[in-house]
Design an enzyme around this catalytic site. Structure first.
Site, PDB file in Angstrom:
ATOM      1  N   LEU A 186       0.833  -1.200   0.000  1.00 53.42           N
ATOM      2  CA  LEU A 186       0.000   0.000   0.000  1.00 53.42           C
ATOM      3  C   LEU A 186       0.864   1.244   0.000  1.00 53.42           C
ATOM      4  O   LEU A 186       1.810   1.341   0.779  1.00 53.42           O
ATOM      5  CB  LEU A 186      -0.891   0.010   1.251  1.00 53.42           C
ATOM      6  CG  LEU A 186      -1.573   1.349   1.597  1.00 53.42           C
ATOM      7  CD1 LEU A 186      -2.596   1.729   0.532  1.00 53.42           C
ATOM      8  CD2 LEU A 186      -2.205   1.293   2.978  1.00 53.42           C
ATOM      9  N   SER A 187       0.530   2.217  -0.855  1.00 57.85           N
ATOM     10  CA  SER A 187       1.127   3.544  -0.818  1.00 57.85           C
ATOM     11  C   SER A 187       2.639   3.454  -1.024  1.00 57.85           C
ATOM     12  O   SER A 187       3.085   2.995  -2.070  1.00 57.85           O
ATOM     13  CB  SER A 187       0.743   4.226   0.493  1.00 57.85           C
ATOM     14  OG  SER A 187       0.982   5.598   0.458  1.00 57.85           O
TER      15      SER A 187
END
Length: 393
Positions: A149-150
């Site tokens: 994520l991210s």
């Protein structure tokens, strides 16, 4: 404020020691993750956490999961539900963890040249962890996958580009393409605007990252349409990058809604899906959560772990080919088998901080349904206030 001033401002921000305070609360919540301190060379100075269920599938697979900024391996595992999936379907899990000494906001350094080249820095540390688990648990080397994520999604891009011989497939959530930034200034620009590079230029960045001459990993891309932390144009750029690497056309071969969200698919001459892209309608920056196809719920809502009516972790595991057979025992939302979870108090707060891809705080648009976090009855809010980590204003 101009981009240059933004960069200067971020460089002078103090390290976010509030996350260290939150981390002190984490050991109170049982986690199935186990730390390994001796796994080989560690040039990136990362921590290694893993989960290997008691009953592994035949030719067991390994999924590498990379957390976002401000998160720990344990908090992201709880939020995204990966150890629950691993126990359910019999695959091993590796969750590298960033240290504040490397990045004040515990972001993986996806934009630092010394950390994103094959055989160097954080990329080399993650590769060493994989080799350790493969040797220790007889993991099938043809069944190794990565997701994140991210900043973790951007680091997943790094691993897929620099080690395409290691991974069969990868999934990038609210991340960025490989090679679009080599310093903080470029990272912030890419986060805010996406990449203007052409598909051949983006594909060339991947091809030049290694001497790989074999088949390329399959790619699944996930991004919220209302993401204001990482511009959704980055999802398009990731897709363009890997379509070019795979030699596929720009136009999707199939379009359909899955759990109410658009999915585009590209496949090869044999009908095997090589690239897929999910656009999560009206979702801000985070990992999409929801009921899985097997009627189980993996993960717990929290900061940037967003109820969206679709279980990204489950669908990614399915894309990796890991959900063919349901395993027992059933798994509670904590990731702990239910016979153990029954004895665990659910009032202990678990940290889950905003994933910032670089070292700045770029908050997304408020989502339709406000998350209640991973605590019960507002415990985490009271704990933050008591510790002096939350502003009263």
């Amino acid at each position: 404020m101009s981009l240059i001033n933004n960069v200067e401002f971020l460089r002078h921000l103090p390290k976010m020691n509030a996350f260290s305070g939150l981390g002190a609360l984490a050991p109170a919540m049982p986690t199935p993750l186990v730390e390994t301190t001796e796994f080989g060379v560690n040039p990136g100075d990362l921590k290694m956490f893993s989960f290997v269920p008691a009953q592994l599938a035949r030719s067991p697979a390994l999924v590498v999961v990379l957390h976002g900024c401000g998160q720990s391996a344990a908090s992201y595992d709880l939020g995204a539900g990966w150890s629950a999936l691993a126990a359910h379907y019999g695959f091993a899990l590796l969750m590298p963890e960033q240290q504040a000494s490397n990045n004040g906001n515990t972001c993986f350094n996806w934009f630092n040249p010394q950390d994103i080249a094959r055989g160097q820095g954080e990329a080399a540390s993650i590769r060493q962890m994989i080799a350790h688990l493969v040797g220790t648990h007889e993991i099938d080397p043809r069944r190794i996958y990565v997701t994140g994520l991210s900043a973790g999604g951007a680091m997943a891009s790094v691993m897929l580009a620099t080690h395409p011989d290691v991974f069969a497939a990868g999934a990038i959530i609210a991340g960025l393409p490989f090679g679009v930034a080599t310093d903080l200034r470029e990272a912030l620009h890419a986060m805010m605007h996406g990449s203007a590079l052409s598909a051949p230029e983006l594909g060339g960045l991947v091809r030049n990252a290694s001497t790989h001459g074999g088949a390329w990993p399959k790619i699944s891309v996930w991004h919220g349409s209302a993401d204001r932390t990482v511009h959704p144009g980055n999802a398009d750029a990731i897709v363009r990058q890997w379509l070019d690497v795979h030699g596929l056309p720009v136009a999707a071969m199939s379009k359909a809604d899955v759990d109410g969200h658009p999915r585009e698919v590209w496949w090869n001459a044999d009908g095997e899906t090589l690239v897929e892209s999910y656009t999560i309608a009206d979702m801000a920056h985070g990992t999409p959560l929801g009921l899985a196809d097997n009627d189980e719920r993996y993960g717990v809502e929290g900061a940037f772990l967003i109820e969206a009516g679709i279980s990204s972790s489950y669908h990614i595991a399915s894309f990796f080919g890991l959900t063919d057979k349901v395993r027992q025992p059933p798994i509670a939302p904590t990731g702990i088998p239910r016979e153990r979870a029954d004895t665990v108090s659910m009032t202990v707060p678990v940290p889950a901080a905003e994933p910032e891809v670089a070292s700045g705080r770029n908050s997304g648009r408020p989502r339709k349904r406000r998350s209640k976090g991973v605590d019960v009855g507002g415990v985490i809010t009271r704990a933050l206030s008591a510790a002096g980590l939350m502003s009263k204003g």
